[in-house]
Design an enzyme around this catalytic site. Structure first.
Site, mmCIF file in Angstrom:
data_model
loop_
_atom_site.group_PDB
_atom_site.id
_atom_site.type_symbol
_atom_site.label_atom_id
_atom_site.label_comp_id
_atom_site.label_asym_id
_atom_site.label_seq_id
_atom_site.Cartn_x
_atom_site.Cartn_y
_atom_site.Cartn_z
ATOM 1 C CG ASP A 234 45.609 3.012 63.356
ATOM 2 O OD1 ASP A 234 46.451 2.320 63.970
ATOM 3 O OD2 ASP A 234 44.539 3.388 63.866
ATOM 4 N N GLY A 235 47.816 4.658 59.631
ATOM 5 C CA GLY A 235 48.046 4.870 58.206
ATOM 6 C C GLY A 235 49.306 4.175 57.714
ATOM 7 C CG ASN A 307 41.017 0.169 57.944
ATOM 8 O OD1 ASN A 307 41.298 -0.792 58.646
ATOM 9 N ND2 ASN A 307 41.424 1.395 58.224
ATOM 10 C CG ASP A 337 24.771 10.827 51.666
ATOM 11 O OD1 ASP A 337 23.976 11.178 50.785
ATOM 12 O OD2 ASP A 337 25.068 11.541 52.641
#
Length: 464
Positions: A234-235, A307, A337
């Site tokens: 996927d990268g 993404n 956060d």
């Protein structure tokens, strides 16, 4: 605030421009079809005299193809049949000076048509008003949940191969694929400069492989590349999408687990001959607006993400304090956060880990997922894709925030800074192994082991 307002107006104008473009291409199609029908009744069409469509310029190897290729009425009716979305645009060559550092004999980009694969004959709601065409590139005014099929109208001639670095098996298969595409399919091959150097170190035979020299040439790859093949995970697909700041050619991803010589040859052969099922994956377009900025040069963007964009508190010990707006409406204040703004393609990435829903990539929307919110009632949202989101660090914030884009390019957001996100006009079309739904279900079952558990055994009497 004037700068923020200006960015919001520009985002709204971009949406209106995309819708106007779709309407314009629909009108062009209707005019072209009417003209073709008139030509058919009067005599031979231009399609019967291809000599009218080529003009020699600057030598025997330089041919300029005219922009519009009229077709017979019969072909137009067949091409634009039920559930069809067609392009009548023949791709015009750039001049010989377009790529001064890239020497190739590329004649033109491949043209194609997209078709909604609907079984219902009455379902013609999305004909000609969703996808518009311009020189072989795809842009959408809105999206459809139907499966989309891509059919080449002229054979693809140029392929870009992007690979995962530092992998011996990928390097070997890349060299084999480059040879096969050149010898068996007679295609023009583009690779990254790093890959071209690796191929030339192996053999001077690979001197035909082309590359680019600088970012200016890289950003214009969409003008010559018909197809992108990625070798990795996927990268590598994210890396491929980041190469294109505007239109993106269809991407064919090969994962490391499926990289064997026979399968990739069979797969590429079927893709090059078509038709193929594709998924249009939209990207987010982001701008960082600095507090007190008086001109666009002080701001950063556009930044495209496939993404997600993540706003977090970084190394600060304080909770993140973020004010969130959707168009002109206040949404909420995030204390926790951080916050994730995700595309539906990215719903199975960081957003999933933070508690967001898994969403089919063809469902239109933007995921609004908090990271460890300091509130029991703060649940993730899915917002419509046409909204423009503004995330602002308030002036009374106790600390800074940090924004990262697909996990890269972290930027500090000081009090008063804002991040503006909207859906980008250019999607990332990816080829499917089967269709978009079966591929999505296969990925969450095999990749995420979704809802896999042992079935309860039966060891007692049945209920009557």
């Amino acid at each position: 605030m004037r700068t923020v307002g200006k960015v919001l107006r520009e985002a709204a104008e971009a949406k209106a421009a995309a819708q106007a473009e779709a309407t314009e291409w629909k009108h062009k199609y209707e005019l072209e079809r009417e003209k073709n029908l008139q030509l058919e009744t009067k005599g031979p069409t231009f399609a019967e005299n291809p000599g009218n469509f080529e003009q020699k310029v600057g030598g025997s190897d330089s041919i300029e193809h005219l922009a519009i290729e009229p077709e017979t009425g019969e072909k137009s009716q067949r091409c634009c049949g039920e559930n069809g979305i067609c392009s009548h645009e023949v791709l015009r060559d750039r001049g010989p000076d377009s790529y001064p550092n890239i020497h190739s004999k590329i004649t033109r980009k491949a043209s194609f048509k997209l078709k909604w694969c609907s079984k219902s004959k009455k379902d013609d709601q999305h004909k000609h008003d969703i996808v518009s065409f311009e020189k072989g590139n795809i842009t959408t005014a809105e999206r459809s949940s139907k499966q989309i099929s891509l059919k080449w109208e002229t054979p693809p001639q140029t392929v870009l191969i992007l690979t995962k670095p530092n992998s011996t098996s990928v390097k070997i298969l890349c060299a084999e694929m480059v040879s096969w595409l050149k010898e068996k399919r007679s295609m023009n091959i583009f690779v990254e400069p790093r890959v071209r150097n690796e191929l030339l170190e192996e053999s001077s035979y690979f001197n035909f492989a082309q590359s680019w020299i600088d970012d200016k040439e890289m950003w214009r790859l969409h003008e010559v590349v018909d197809l992108v093949v990625t070798l990795g995970g996927d990268g590598t697909v994210l890396w491929a999408a980041s190469k294109f700041k505007g239109p993106v050619p269809p991407i064919v991803p090969f994962s490391l687990g499926s990289l064997d010589s026979e399968r990739y040859k069979e797969c590429l052969k079927s893709i090059l001959e078509g038709p193929i099922s594709i998924t249009l994956r939209h990207r987010l377009q982001c701008h960082v607006i600095r507090e007190g900025s008086e001109n666009e040069n002080e701001n950063e963007g556009p930044i495209l993400v496939l993404n997600e964009v993540t706003i977090d508190r970084g190394i600060s010990s304080f909770l993140t304090n973020l004010e969130c707006y959707s168009d002109n409406s206040f949404v909420t204040t995030v204390q926790g956060d951080g916050l994730i703004l995700s595309t539906t393609s990215g719903s199975t990435a960081y957003s999933l880990a933070a508690g967001g829903s898994m969403v089919h990539p063809q469902v239109p929307g933007i995921l609004f997922t908090p990271i460890c919110p300091h509130s029991l009632s703060f649940r993730p949202l899915i917002l419509p894709e046409h909204v423009t989101l503004r995330i602002q660090v308030p002036l009374n914030s106790r600390g800074h925030a940090w924004a990262s884009f697909d996990g890269k390019d972290r930027k500090q957001l000081a009090p008063g800074d804002a991040l503006v996100c909207s859906m980008a006009a250019w999607p990332v079309p990816t080829a499917c192994r089967g269709d978009s739904t079966s591929d999505f279900l296969h990925s969450i079952h095999d990749g995420l082991h979704w809802n896999l558990r042992r079935t309860q055994s039966f060891d007692g009497p049945r209920e009557s």
